[in-house]
Scaffold this motif. Structure first.
Motif, PDB file in Angstrom:
ATOM      1  N   PRO A   1       0.817  -1.213   0.000  1.00 33.20           N
ATOM      2  CA  PRO A   1       0.000   0.000   0.000  1.00 33.20           C
ATOM      3  C   PRO A   1       0.849   1.260   0.000  1.00 33.20           C
ATOM      4  O   PRO A   1       2.003   1.243   0.418  1.00 33.20           O
ATOM      5  N   LEU A   2       0.252   2.354  -0.466  1.00 32.12           N
ATOM      6  CA  LEU A   2       0.972   3.623  -0.469  1.00 32.12           C
ATOM      7  C   LEU A   2       1.384   4.038   0.921  1.00 32.12           C
ATOM      8  O   LEU A   2       2.323   4.774   1.108  1.00 32.12           O
ATOM      9  N   VAL A   3       0.673   3.574   1.905  1.00 34.84           N
ATOM     10  CA  VAL A   3       1.011   3.921   3.282  1.00 34.84           C
ATOM     11  C   VAL A   3       1.087   2.657   4.096  1.00 34.84           C
ATOM     12  O   VAL A   3       0.343   1.728   3.897  1.00 34.84           O
TER      13      VAL A   3
ATOM     14  N   LEU B   1       2.188   9.315   6.874  1.00 31.08           N
ATOM     15  CA  LEU B   1       2.229   8.976   5.456  1.00 31.08           C
ATOM     16  C   LEU B   1       0.849   8.714   4.866  1.00 31.08           C
ATOM     17  O   LEU B   1       0.730   8.201   3.780  1.00 31.08           O
ATOM     18  N   THR B   2      -0.199   9.055   5.586  1.00 27.11           N
ATOM     19  CA  THR B   2      -1.538   8.824   5.072  1.00 27.11           C
ATOM     20  C   THR B   2      -1.755   9.620   3.788  1.00 27.11           C
ATOM     21  O   THR B   2      -1.532  10.819   3.764  1.00 27.11           O
ATOM     22  N   GLN B   3      -2.171   8.932   2.743  1.00 24.17           N
ATOM     23  CA  GLN B   3      -2.457   9.598   1.471  1.00 24.17           C
ATOM     24  C   GLN B   3      -3.671  10.484   1.675  1.00 24.17           C
ATOM     25  O   GLN B   3      -4.685  10.043   2.176  1.00 24.17           O
TER      26      GLN B   3
ATOM     27  N   GLU C   1      12.329   5.881   3.117  1.00 27.24           N
ATOM     28  CA  GLU C   1      12.999   4.638   2.740  1.00 27.24           C
ATOM     29  C   GLU C   1      12.173   3.462   3.263  1.00 27.24           C
ATOM     30  O   GLU C   1      11.719   3.481   4.406  1.00 27.24           O
ATOM     31  N   TYR C   2      11.982   2.437   2.429  1.00 24.88           N
ATOM     32  CA  TYR C   2      11.221   1.253   2.825  1.00 24.88           C
ATOM     33  C   TYR C   2      12.082   0.351   3.703  1.00 24.88           C
ATOM     34  O   TYR C   2      13.257   0.127   3.422  1.00 24.88           O
ATOM     35  N   TYR C   3      11.461  -0.200   4.761  1.00 23.25           N
ATOM     36  CA  TYR C   3      12.143  -1.140   5.658  1.00 23.25           C
ATOM     37  C   TYR C   3      11.428  -2.486   5.645  1.00 23.25           C
ATOM     38  O   TYR C   3      10.233  -2.559   5.362  1.00 23.25           O
ATOM     39  N   THR C   4      12.168  -3.541   5.967  1.00 20.70           N
ATOM     40  CA  THR C   4      11.659  -4.907   5.858  1.00 20.70           C
ATOM     41  C   THR C   4      10.555  -5.242   6.860  1.00 20.70           C
ATOM     42  O   THR C   4       9.969  -6.313   6.775  1.00 20.70           O
ATOM     43  N   ASP C   5      10.226  -4.345   7.779  1.00 20.11           N
ATOM     44  CA  ASP C   5       9.070  -4.563   8.651  1.00 20.11           C
ATOM     45  C   ASP C   5       7.801  -3.967   8.045  1.00 20.11           C
ATOM     46  O   ASP C   5       6.749  -3.949   8.665  1.00 20.11           O
TER      47      ASP C   5
ATOM     48  N   THR D   1       7.433  -0.759   7.038  1.00 27.06           N
ATOM     49  CA  THR D   1       7.266   0.671   7.307  1.00 27.06           C
ATOM     50  C   THR D   1       8.072   1.506   6.318  1.00 27.06           C
ATOM     51  O   THR D   1       9.040   1.032   5.729  1.00 27.06           O
ATOM     52  N   TRP D   2       7.630   2.750   6.151  1.00 26.61           N
ATOM     53  CA  TRP D   2       8.356   3.754   5.361  1.00 26.61           C
ATOM     54  C   TRP D   2       8.904   4.744   6.367  1.00 26.61           C
ATOM     55  O   TRP D   2       8.142   5.359   7.115  1.00 26.61           O
ATOM     56  N   ARG D   3      10.224   4.905   6.411  1.00 28.59           N
ATOM     57  CA  ARG D   3      10.856   5.771   7.406  1.00 28.59           C
ATOM     58  C   ARG D   3      11.414   7.029   6.753  1.00 28.59           C
ATOM     59  O   ARG D   3      12.157   6.954   5.779  1.00 28.59           O
ATOM     60  N   ARG D   4      11.048   8.159   7.335  1.00 29.57           N
ATOM     61  CA  ARG D   4      11.466   9.444   6.768  1.00 29.57           C
ATOM     62  C   ARG D   4      12.954   9.663   7.025  1.00 29.57           C
ATOM     63  O   ARG D   4      13.424   9.593   8.152  1.00 29.57           O
ATOM     64  N   LYS D   5      13.672   9.949   5.940  1.00 29.82           N
ATOM     65  CA  LYS D   5      15.116  10.142   6.028  1.00 29.82           C
ATOM     66  C   LYS D   5      15.548  11.588   5.820  1.00 29.82           C
ATOM     67  O   LYS D   5      16.602  11.983   6.305  1.00 29.82           O
ATOM     68  N   THR D   6      14.779  12.368   5.094  1.00 35.96           N
ATOM     69  CA  THR D   6      15.109  13.781   4.917  1.00 35.96           C
ATOM     70  C   THR D   6      13.913  14.522   4.349  1.00 35.96           C
ATOM     71  O   THR D   6      13.079  13.931   3.664  1.00 35.96           O
ATOM     72  N   CYS D   7      13.839  15.810   4.662  1.00 35.32           N
ATOM     73  CA  CYS D   7      12.791  16.688   4.130  1.00 35.32           C
ATOM     74  C   CYS D   7      13.417  18.021   3.771  1.00 35.32           C
ATOM     75  O   CYS D   7      14.459  18.405   4.311  1.00 35.32           O
TER      76      CYS D   7
END
Length: 182
Positions: free
Chosen positions: A47-49, A55-57, A107-111, A113-119
């Protein structure tokens, strides 16, 4: 006649003979704890989120104007060893011609989740998207392993109520960041 039946059965893929063993069905990802997860490739159809509420669309009915939000796929920058993505906007039906554009790299993680790395947040951005009229999020890579990345873009038109829609663009990039999340 019996030989034809045997040949026909032998041509059927093994996964189709056993009920529930169809190889075409997606395999559920192995459960990994948040702490043990590592950067990886997102499985098809993810899913996108997932995993992070921010990260909710979003796409809500406009209370004011509706700007058009754009972003590019995450990619390697022209600066060697750096992942990059951009965000920009077009005026849509908004009257003001400046906005604040934020884009973040996840960045996608193997659990799962999408983890924010920079903005990056850029203010006073004119519509259009040329190099002077966009936000650019960048971060140095720790390795060149292929990882799934998302670029999330949000536009807020200056001095005007606007819709709260965001967009996500996703790509696999030869860049892994194992450092801190933001």
């Amino acid at each position: 006649m019996a030989r034809i039946a045997i040949v026909a059965v032998m041509c059927v893929p093994v996964g189709l003979l056993a009920p529930g063993a169809n190889a075409a069905q997606p395999v559920a990802p192995q459960k990994v704890s948040y702490e043990d997860a590592v950067p990886g490739i997102a499985p098809p159809g993810v899913p996108l989120v997932s995993g992070m509420p921010e990260l909710t669309q979003t796409s809500q009915p406009a209370l004011g104007c509706t700007p058009e939000t754009f972003g590019d796929n995450p990619h390697l920058s022209s600066t060697p060893g750096v992942i990059s993505a951009h965000g920009w906007w077009k005026q849509g039906d908004c009257t003001n011609n400046k906005a604040t554009v934020e884009n973040c790299l996840y960045e996608y993680y193997t659990d799962g989740t999408w983890r924010r790395k920079t903005c990056n947040t850029a203010s006073g951005i004119f519509p259009g998207g040329s190099s002077a009229n966009r936000s650019a999020a960048n971060r140095p890579c720790d390795s060149t392993e292929a990882i799934s990345w998302r670029n999330r873009v949000d536009v807020d038109v200056d001095d005007e109520i606007d819709s709260s829609g965001t967009i996500d663009r996703q790509a696999d990039v030869n860049c892994a960041i194992t450092g801190e999340d933001q």
